[in-house]
Design a protein around this motif. Structure first.
Motif, PDB file in Angstrom:
ATOM      1  N   UNK A 190       2.822  -5.914  13.730  1.00  0.00           N
ATOM      2  CA  UNK A 190       3.321  -4.667  14.337  1.00  0.00           C
ATOM      3  C   UNK A 190       4.351  -5.011  15.409  1.00  0.00           C
ATOM      4  N   UNK A 191       4.047  -6.006  16.216  1.00  0.00           N
ATOM      5  CA  UNK A 191       4.963  -6.388  17.293  1.00  0.00           C
ATOM      6  C   UNK A 191       6.236  -7.058  16.776  1.00  0.00           C
ATOM      7  N   UNK A 192       6.230  -7.497  15.535  1.00  0.00           N
ATOM      8  CA  UNK A 192       7.466  -8.036  14.940  1.00  0.00           C
ATOM      9  C   UNK A 192       8.342  -6.912  14.376  1.00  0.00           C
ATOM     10  N   UNK A 193       7.860  -5.687  14.507  1.00  0.00           N
ATOM     11  CA  UNK A 193       8.622  -4.489  14.146  1.00  0.00           C
ATOM     12  C   UNK A 193       8.877  -4.338  12.646  1.00  0.00           C
ATOM     13  N   UNK A 194       7.899  -4.700  11.834  1.00  0.00           N
ATOM     14  CA  UNK A 194       7.995  -4.369  10.416  1.00  0.00           C
ATOM     15  C   UNK A 194       7.916  -2.852  10.248  1.00  0.00           C
ATOM     16  N   UNK A 195       8.646  -2.343   9.270  1.00  0.00           N
ATOM     17  CA  UNK A 195       8.573  -0.913   8.985  1.00  0.00           C
ATOM     18  C   UNK A 195       7.322  -0.570   8.195  1.00  0.00           C
ATOM     19  N   UNK A 196       6.951  -1.473   7.276  1.00  0.00           N
ATOM     20  CA  UNK A 196       5.785  -1.238   6.421  1.00  0.00           C
ATOM     21  C   UNK A 196       4.934  -2.500   6.364  1.00  0.00           C
ATOM     22  N   UNK A 197       3.635  -2.316   6.467  1.00  0.00           N
ATOM     23  CA  UNK A 197       2.690  -3.422   6.359  1.00  0.00           C
ATOM     24  C   UNK A 197       1.645  -3.060   5.304  1.00  0.00           C
ATOM     25  N   UNK A 273       6.298   3.155  15.197  1.00  0.00           N
ATOM     26  CA  UNK A 273       6.894   3.650  13.941  1.00  0.00           C
ATOM     27  C   UNK A 273       6.659   2.691  12.775  1.00  0.00           C
ATOM     28  N   UNK A 274       5.543   2.002  12.802  1.00  0.00           N
ATOM     29  CA  UNK A 274       5.173   1.095  11.712  1.00  0.00           C
ATOM     30  C   UNK A 274       4.140   1.779  10.828  1.00  0.00           C
ATOM     31  N   UNK A 275       4.387   1.794   9.524  1.00  0.00           N
ATOM     32  CA  UNK A 275       3.459   2.393   8.567  1.00  0.00           C
ATOM     33  C   UNK A 275       2.577   1.292   7.975  1.00  0.00           C
ATOM     34  N   UNK A 276       1.265   1.479   8.056  1.00  0.00           N
ATOM     35  CA  UNK A 276       0.317   0.499   7.519  1.00  0.00           C
ATOM     36  C   UNK A 276      -0.412   1.117   6.336  1.00  0.00           C
ATOM     37  N   UNK A 277      -0.430   0.388   5.222  1.00  0.00           N
ATOM     38  CA  UNK A 277      -1.104   0.861   4.020  1.00  0.00           C
ATOM     39  C   UNK A 277      -2.152  -0.165   3.589  1.00  0.00           C
ATOM     40  N   UNK A 278      -3.317   0.318   3.228  1.00  0.00           N
ATOM     41  CA  UNK A 278      -4.385  -0.542   2.747  1.00  0.00           C
ATOM     42  C   UNK A 278      -4.301  -0.610   1.227  1.00  0.00           C
ATOM     43  N   UNK A 279      -3.811  -1.740   0.723  1.00  0.00           N
ATOM     44  CA  UNK A 279      -3.635  -1.922  -0.722  1.00  0.00           C
ATOM     45  C   UNK A 279      -4.766  -2.741  -1.331  1.00  0.00           C
ATOM     46  N   UNK A 280      -5.833  -2.990  -0.581  1.00  0.00           N
ATOM     47  CA  UNK A 280      -6.973  -3.752  -1.096  1.00  0.00           C
ATOM     48  C   UNK A 280      -7.621  -2.993  -2.245  1.00  0.00           C
ATOM     49  N   UNK A 281      -8.006  -3.714  -3.292  1.00  0.00           N
ATOM     50  CA  UNK A 281      -8.643  -3.045  -4.425  1.00  0.00           C
ATOM     51  C   UNK A 281     -10.054  -2.583  -4.080  1.00  0.00           C
ATOM     52  N   UNK A 282     -10.653  -3.181  -3.051  1.00  0.00           N
ATOM     53  CA  UNK A 282     -11.917  -2.708  -2.500  1.00  0.00           C
ATOM     54  C   UNK A 282     -11.854  -2.863  -0.997  1.00  0.00           C
TER      55      UNK A 282
END
Length: 294
Positions: A190-197, A273-282
């Motif tokens: 987040x502190x590296x300023x990624x737009x999406x994680x 303004x960083x969007x975090x998405x959980x893409x884990x299958x579980x």
């Protein structure tokens, strides 16, 4: 709820956060030190690969998606074949055991540093707490591998009012409590300023594998993406560092802190303004929006 009760709860919360903020400010003053700026991202998207059992499925199904992002691995990932295949640009270790004299006798930790030394032929950012800077095993690695750049960060826990907490987070002088390496990794990205994680392997399903013996000793089966089958794993007794047995309350408090860390970072990520998405299958992590790739 009566007005009196509402006011009482508000004042209690305000007082608690005020005390937490004061204590945290003292922590920062005593423990934190200036650190170098975090390296700039090479992409606007990064993928954090946790070591949960579901990562094996994600690696099989979504490897090409991961390769199109900046990759971040954690802990013992270097000991597995995917490390050389993916060539991640970033690696995070926060557990002080990795850098301690006790840890230097652990086969898992020895093999992790050996893998980092033998396999890493590309440029790698290695994120570690500032307090382990003088670790012999770390300095030996850095002396032999000039392509591994160490990035130190302050692991100083800050609790209290959000606007003050977020200020110190953004300056790299404090961070949330990291009951799990995923919390530290998320904070840093987040502190590296990624737009999406995107998060992979964030199962957080430890509670599924907790048992208690007839002598009241708590046990757990520790599963990762390289050993996802609970039937094949032995139950390990759970003890504190002072060899006192852990209780069910202790264990679930620890698990609660891990989930709370994600909630704290969700609020912080929104301010950045960083969007975090959980893409884990579980995953049991409910702080972030879930996504499933076709």
């Amino acid at each position: 709820m009566s007005t009196f009760t509402s006011v009482s709860m508000y004042l209690s919360d305000f007082l608690t956060k005020g005390i937490q903020t004061c204590i945290s400010l003292v922590r920062v003053l005593l423990m934190s030190r200036p650190v170098t700026h975090l390296p700039s991202p090479q992409n606007k998207i990064c993928s954090i690969l946790g070591n949960g059992p579901s990562l094996s499925t994600s690696l099989e199904q979504h490897l090409n998606i991961m390769k199109d992002t900046d990759l971040v691995c954690v802990n013992t990932f270097a000991t597995y074949d995917y490390f050389e295949q993916l060539k991640p640009e970033n690696y995070v270790i926060i557990d002080p055991l990795f850098f301690s004299e006790e840890g230097s006798k652990s086969e898992v930790i020895i093999s992790t540093f050996k893998s980092l030394k033998d396999k890493t032929t590309w440029n790698l950012n290695l994120f570690v707490p500032l307090k382990v800077k003088k670790s012999a095993i770390l300095q030996e690695l850095l002396a032999q591998k000039p392509n591994i750049k160490v990035v130190y960060f302050n692991y100083t826990i800050f609790e209290g009012f959000d606007f003050i907490k977020h200020f110190f987070f953004s300056k790299g002088l404090a961070m949330p409590q990291c009951e799990n390496v995923m919390i530290a990794t998320l904070y840093l990205m987040i502190n590296r300023n990624y737009e999406y994680i995107y998060l992979y392997g964030a199962d957080h399903s430890w509670h599924e594998h907790i048992s208690i013996r007839e002598d009241n000793i708590l046990t757990i089966k520790v599963l990762h993406f390289y050993n996802p089958d609970a039937a094949k794993e032995k139950e390990m007794p759970l003890y504190h560092q002072d060899n006192k047995r852990k209780t069910m309350a202790n264990q679930f408090l620890s698990i609660s802190k891990a989930f709370r860390g994600h909630e704290i970072l969700k609020v912080y990520a929104d301010t950045k303004k960083t969007k975090i998405f959980n893409a884990s299958t579980k995953s049991y992590v409910d702080a972030f929006e879930r996504v499933k790739f076709n």
